[in-house]
Write an enzyme that holds these catalytic residues in place. Structure first.
Site, PDB file in Angstrom:
ATOM      1  N   LYS A  11       0.846  -1.205   0.000  1.00 38.81           N
ATOM      2  CA  LYS A  11       0.000   0.000   0.000  1.00 38.81           C
ATOM      3  C   LYS A  11       0.880   1.253   0.000  1.00 38.81           C
ATOM      4  O   LYS A  11       1.912   1.286   0.671  1.00 38.81           O
ATOM      5  CB  LYS A  11      -0.903  -0.025   1.247  1.00 38.81           C
ATOM      6  CG  LYS A  11      -1.706   1.256   1.493  1.00 38.81           C
ATOM      7  CD  LYS A  11      -2.798   1.507   0.473  1.00 38.81           C
ATOM      8  CE  LYS A  11      -3.504   2.848   0.691  1.00 38.81           C
ATOM      9  NZ  LYS A  11      -4.354   3.241  -0.445  1.00 38.81           N
ATOM     10  N   CYS A  64      -2.044  10.214  -6.255  1.00 36.76           N
ATOM     11  CA  CYS A  64      -3.184   9.925  -5.375  1.00 36.76           C
ATOM     12  C   CYS A  64      -4.208  11.065  -5.477  1.00 36.76           C
ATOM     13  O   CYS A  64      -3.876  12.222  -5.228  1.00 36.76           O
ATOM     14  CB  CYS A  64      -2.752   9.766  -3.918  1.00 36.76           C
ATOM     15  SG  CYS A  64      -4.213   9.579  -2.864  1.00 36.76           S
TER      16      CYS A  64
HETATM   17  O1  RRO Z   1      -5.597   5.737  -0.687  1.00 37.44           O
HETATM   18  C1  RRO Z   1      -6.211   6.224  -1.660  1.00 37.44           C
HETATM   19  O2  RRO Z   1      -7.258   6.890  -1.542  1.00 37.44           O
HETATM   20  C2  RRO Z   1      -5.731   6.073  -3.035  1.00 37.44           C
HETATM   21  C3  RRO Z   1      -4.426   6.232  -3.428  1.00 37.44           C
HETATM   22 BR1  RRO Z   1      -3.028   6.496  -2.254  1.00 37.44          BR
HETATM   23  C4  RRO Z   1      -4.102   6.187  -4.804  1.00 37.44           C
HETATM   24  O3  RRO Z   1      -2.961   6.338  -5.250  1.00 37.44           O
HETATM   25  N1  RRO Z   1      -5.113   5.994  -5.678  1.00 37.44           N
HETATM   26  C5  RRO Z   1      -6.366   5.834  -5.291  1.00 37.44           C
HETATM   27  O4  RRO Z   1      -7.234   5.678  -6.149  1.00 37.44           O
HETATM   28  N2  RRO Z   1      -6.680   5.858  -3.959  1.00 37.44           N
END
Ligand code: RRO
Length: 308
Positions: A44, A127
């Site tokens: 993650k 993100c």
């Molecule tokens: O954690 C998120 O909300 C998230 C991340 Br880091 C990302 O890179 N892409 C996404 O769709 N959700």
């Protein structure tokens, strides 16, 4: 395995692995991926400090994919450095994903992962779900500032997780930066950010954070992902490896990414829906397609898209 491949100098036993995001935040989940047919253990995206992420509901399955606004829930980068040591025994490439909230965050985390047991470092510049923060890779000046501080910190290959671009000029500008800073791989694409899915009965969005605006995933975004893989394949001239991601749910989808130019693909939504057996299934389906079409390797089929 016909579908063995490489990202930069790292060998992957098959074409399919998990994407950063679903079910890869804690050690127990990462061990499930380690024991599965995913050809890598992708972790993650992490930040300097642990985060609980956005309020629920923040992930909803849709008829053709999903929408989410998780908000980067993670245990903090030091935990993932420790997990990498604990996962080493599975003899499978381990990929870190770092998502800084500032340039200095990116520097600190990349420097730390460069001294860790991971095999690849994916730098998440896309993100869409942190309130008040824009996607770094939509701002080329900001991206160059990040690349300047992270690109010479060690020998572990660095990659960039990119957002979807919708104009060739943007892919061209990003490709120039990727080549200038010797980036080893890219991952195309992150979820398509700030989309809105409405429940017409409730007259409400389906997720809570950011008044319902969230990242769209799955079938909805496959043509966008394919277009980005293809555009970067043409721009980067095989000097940079490409991970494709966005709507891969079958061997046929994976094959489309292969002929578009992807060196490997990552699976997110379908892993969340189907569990780890999806890696075995998609792999087998891809192997059958390669055999039927008389391709003897990934390399032979890669980028072979014809034109009308
Ligand atoms: O954690 C998120 O909300 C998230 C991340 Br880091 C990302 O890179 N892409 C996404 O769709 N959700």
């Amino acid at each position: 395995m016909l579908s063995k491949t490489k990202i930069s100098k790292i060998e992957l036993a098959s074409y399919i692995c998990n994407a950063s995001g679903p079910s890869d935040s804690i050690l127990e989940e990462l061990e499930i991926i380690a024991k599965s047919d995913s050809s890598a253990i992708m972790m993650k995206s992490c930040t300097i400090k642990p985060r609980i992420g956005n309020p629920e509901p923040r992930y909803v399955h849709l008829p053709l994919g999903s929408i989410q606004s998780m908000g980067l829930p993670n245990l903090g980068y030091q935990k993932y450095i420790r997990f990498a040591s604990q996962l080493k025994k599975y003899n499978k490439p381990i990929i870190a994903s770092v998502a800084g909230l500032s340039i200095e965050d990116y520097r600190v985390m990349v420097e730390a992962f460069q001294k860790s047991e991971v095999n690849l470092i994916e730098v998440n510049l896309s993100c869409p779900n942190v309130e008040g923060k824009s996607q770094v890779a939509y701002d080329f000046e900001q991206t160059e500032k990040v690349l300047r501080v992270i690109s010479n910190l060690g020998d572990i290959p660095l990659g960039l997780k990119l957002p979807a671009y919708f104009d060739f000029i943007h892919q061209k500008q990003m490709a120039q930066l990727i080549l200038k800073y010797n980036i080893s791989f890219i991952t195309c694409i992150n979820s398509v950010g700030n989309t809105l899915f409405i429940d017409p009965e409730k007259e409400m969005p389906v997720i809570k954070p950011k008044k319902g605006f969230g990242g769209l995933c799955g079938d909805y975004i496959k043509p966008i992902a394919l277009a980005n893989v293809r555009a970067f394949y043409e721009l980067l001239d095989d000097k940079v490896s490409i991970f494709g991601v966005g709507g891969i749910k079958s061997g046929l989808d994976a094959f489309e990414f292969l002929i578009a130019g992807a060196d490997a693909v990552q699976v997110a939504t379908v892993f969340e829906k189907e569990g780890e057996s999806c890696f075995t299934r998609i792999n087998q389906e891809l192997e059958e397609i390669l055999k039927r079409k008389n391709y003897n390797s990934i390399q032979e089929a890669k980028g072979r898209l014809k034109h009308l």
